[in-house]
Design an enzyme around this catalytic site. Structure first.
Site, PDB file in Angstrom:
ATOM      1  N   ILE A  58      -0.968   0.732 -13.035  1.00  0.00           N
ATOM      2  CA  ILE A  58      -0.406  -0.518 -13.575  1.00  0.00           C
ATOM      3  C   ILE A  58      -1.503  -1.586 -13.567  1.00  0.00           C
ATOM      4  CG2 ILE A  58       1.319  -2.346 -13.235  1.00  0.00           C
ATOM      5  CD1 ILE A  58       3.077  -0.341 -11.762  1.00  0.00           C
ATOM      6  N   ARG A  74     -18.667  14.179   0.865  1.00  0.00           N
ATOM      7  CA  ARG A  74     -18.849  14.996   2.073  1.00  0.00           C
ATOM      8  C   ARG A  74     -18.916  16.472   1.729  1.00  0.00           C
ATOM      9  NH1 ARG A  74     -14.440  13.082   6.310  1.00  0.00           N
ATOM     10  NH2 ARG A  74     -13.372  12.983   4.343  1.00  0.00           N
ATOM     11  N   LYS A 117      -1.675  -4.013  -0.258  1.00  0.00           N
ATOM     12  CA  LYS A 117      -1.605  -4.346  -1.685  1.00  0.00           C
ATOM     13  C   LYS A 117      -1.002  -5.747  -1.879  1.00  0.00           C
ATOM     14  CE  LYS A 117      -1.160   0.574  -2.685  1.00  0.00           C
ATOM     15  NZ  LYS A 117      -0.211   1.691  -2.807  1.00  0.00           N
ATOM     16  N   LYS A 175      -7.942  -0.722  -1.018  1.00  0.00           N
ATOM     17  CA  LYS A 175      -7.072  -1.868  -0.699  1.00  0.00           C
ATOM     18  C   LYS A 175      -7.227  -2.326   0.742  1.00  0.00           C
ATOM     19  CE  LYS A 175      -4.508   2.139  -0.423  1.00  0.00           C
ATOM     20  NZ  LYS A 175      -3.954   3.223  -1.143  1.00  0.00           N
TER      21      LYS A 175
HETATM   22  N1  HSE Z   1      -0.070   6.581  -0.570  1.00  0.00           N
HETATM   23  C1  HSE Z   1      -0.031   5.645  -1.644  1.00  0.00           C
HETATM   24  C2  HSE Z   1       1.377   5.684  -2.229  1.00  0.00           C
HETATM   25  C3  HSE Z   1      -1.065   6.003  -2.686  1.00  0.00           C
HETATM   26  O1  HSE Z   1       2.196   6.477  -1.777  1.00  0.00           O
HETATM   27  O2  HSE Z   1       1.690   4.898  -3.106  1.00  0.00           O
HETATM   28  C4  HSE Z   1      -1.542   4.861  -3.519  1.00  0.00           C
HETATM   29  O3  HSE Z   1      -2.034   3.781  -2.779  1.00  0.00           O
END
Ligand code: HSE
Length: 445
Positions: A142, A50, A211, A111
């Protein structure tokens, strides 16, 4: 095949925020080394963002700019579309679909998109014979997706759990270590850029749930089922809980936990008490950790940075390396046609011990009523502590002030969620407490 005979892997990147910029920096720094390993260079040929003019501290002059991410997704000059925009629907979804339809490999850190539309996108990718890789979507640096998709392929996974959100772990750690209140630490986490644009995603447990949805599918070969996850955030955790946990030998962590039980799959996100000497209790600040209990590998714990430009770019780069080598597996390890329907265990069947903090009226018979309700539901108590509030009472032995309240902290032996809920409903209905009971599950590690 000699390295000279291989063409560069041509990459289009949509989204030059923290992760996109990190990827360009990684390629500028390590690209030559990677080309030697892969036998071909990874070459970003076009980008879409953007804000074209922001100084990102990385050379962009040789890159073609494409205003529309969906156009970039089908660009004839790219082999791989890297989606780093974020968000479950709208442009990122349309762009990823367009790329897959056009037979492009896709790498994404998104995710939310995968948690919502993972199976449909996986089917599309498999049908086109291309990769849909998402190492960066879970726990940043990780390598948990590759670990579960490949390294643990020979295992039956009994449970996967972890600290999957850096913002929440940062907040809980600061409350613990510095005695700071929730809201003050949240403001600090936002100022430091750890939290998502809308911090509700972090503190409400939704980011962790996105996740965990992906890990659940990889662990048990089931469909990706975000709507089946039980989600609680950390907003209700007070300093009183943190301090009581400490006194009792625990730390409070926001965990995502998925396990198989006789009643089905339990997949839940909530604050949990873990013994303070457990390895996962030592995971502090923005660091993430993922534990996998494999039937042959044993209990594994992977710890590392869960967010940030460098760590997340490292995960994206590993996905690109696989594509450059011509390696790709079904996105969720199991071919999507073979993913099992998700069979959810009702939360009431969850078995475990509980911490309960009650704000009880300081009147005769209150304690007896509380223990009676617990006993009626077969909930056995391991400990019960009534704490005299330091400021609220006139002194030891004095008559309580009218309307005085007192915190009562209970730890139960193993019971079921259904039993503890019924007992607490009874205690509330009896009018013995002045506020909603606080309940925190104690995770058996
Ligand atoms: N906002 C997320 C965290 C960033 O605090 O882990 C990674 O997904």
């Amino acid at each position: 095949m000699s390295s000279k005979s291989l063409q560069p892997l041509r990459i289009g990147v949509a989204g030059l925020g923290t992760v996109g910029t990190g990827l360009l920096q990684l390629l500028a720094s390590n690209g030559q080394r990677m080309a030697a390993i892969l036998g071909r260079p990874l070459q970003v040929v076009a980008v879409s963002t953007r804000n074209k003019d922001r100084d990102r501290g990385v050379a962009l002059d040789r890159l073609r700019w494409v205003a529309d991410a969906t156009k970039l997704a089908t660009d004839p000059e790219i082999d791989v579309f890297v989606e780093l925009i974020g968000g479950a629907d709208g442009v990122p979804k349309a762009a990823v679909e367009a790329a897959l339809h056009a037979g492009k490999h896709v790498v994404t850190a998104n995710k939310a998109l995968l948690a919502r539309h993972g199976v449909a996108l996986a089917k599309l990718a498999e049908g086109k014979g291309v990769a849909l890789n998402f190492e960066a979507a879970v726990a940043g640096g990780i390598p948990i997706i590759k670990t579960m998709r490949e390294a643990l392929a020979g295992n039956g996974v009994r449970r996967v759990y972890g600290i999957l959100n850096g913002t929440c772990n940062y907040i809980l750690t600061k409350m613990q270590d510095e005695g700071l209140a929730f809201n003050d630490v949240l403001k600090e986490a936002q100022a430091k850029g750890y939290a998502e644009a809308d911090p509700t995603f972090d503190i409400g447990g939704f980011d962790t749930a996105h996740k965990l949805t992906l890990l659940t599918s990889l662990a048990f070969g089931t469909e990706v089922a975000f709507d089946q996850i039980h989600i609680e955030g950390i907003e209700t955790i007070t300093l009183a809980d943190i301090q009581a946990a400490d006194d009792l030998g625990y730390r409070i962590k926001l965990l995502g936990v998925a396990l198989t039980t006789d009643a089905g799959i339990e997949s839940r996100v909530h604050p949990a008490m873990v013994p303070k000497h457990a390895a996962i209790a030592q995971v502090a600040g923005v660091t993430n950790a993922v534990a996998i209990d494999g039937d042959f590998a044993g209990d594994l714990l992977l710890v590392g940075p869960g967010a940030g430009a460098k760590a997340t770019a490292s995960a994206v780069a590993s996905d690109l390396c696989d594509i450059a080598r011509g390696l790709h597996l079904p996105p969720f390890a199991t071919p999507s046609a073979n993913l099992k329907p998700y069979a959810r265990a009702p939360l009431g069947t969850h078995k475990g011990a509980y911490y309960v903090r009650l704000t009880a009226h300081d009147r005769p018979g209150v304690m007896a009523a509380i223990t009676t309700r617990m006993g009626e539901q077969g909930v056995s108590l391991e400990s019960i502590v009534q704490r005299r509030p330091r400021a609220a009472l006139p002194g030891i032995g004095a008559t309580p002030l009218p309307g005085a309240q007192t915190p009562v902290i209970l730890i139960t032996h193993e019971t079921t969620e259904a039993a503890i809920r019924k007992a607490l409903d009874g205690i509330e209905a009896d009018g013995k407490v002045a506020a909603k009971p606080q309940t925190i599950r104690i995770e058996k590690l």
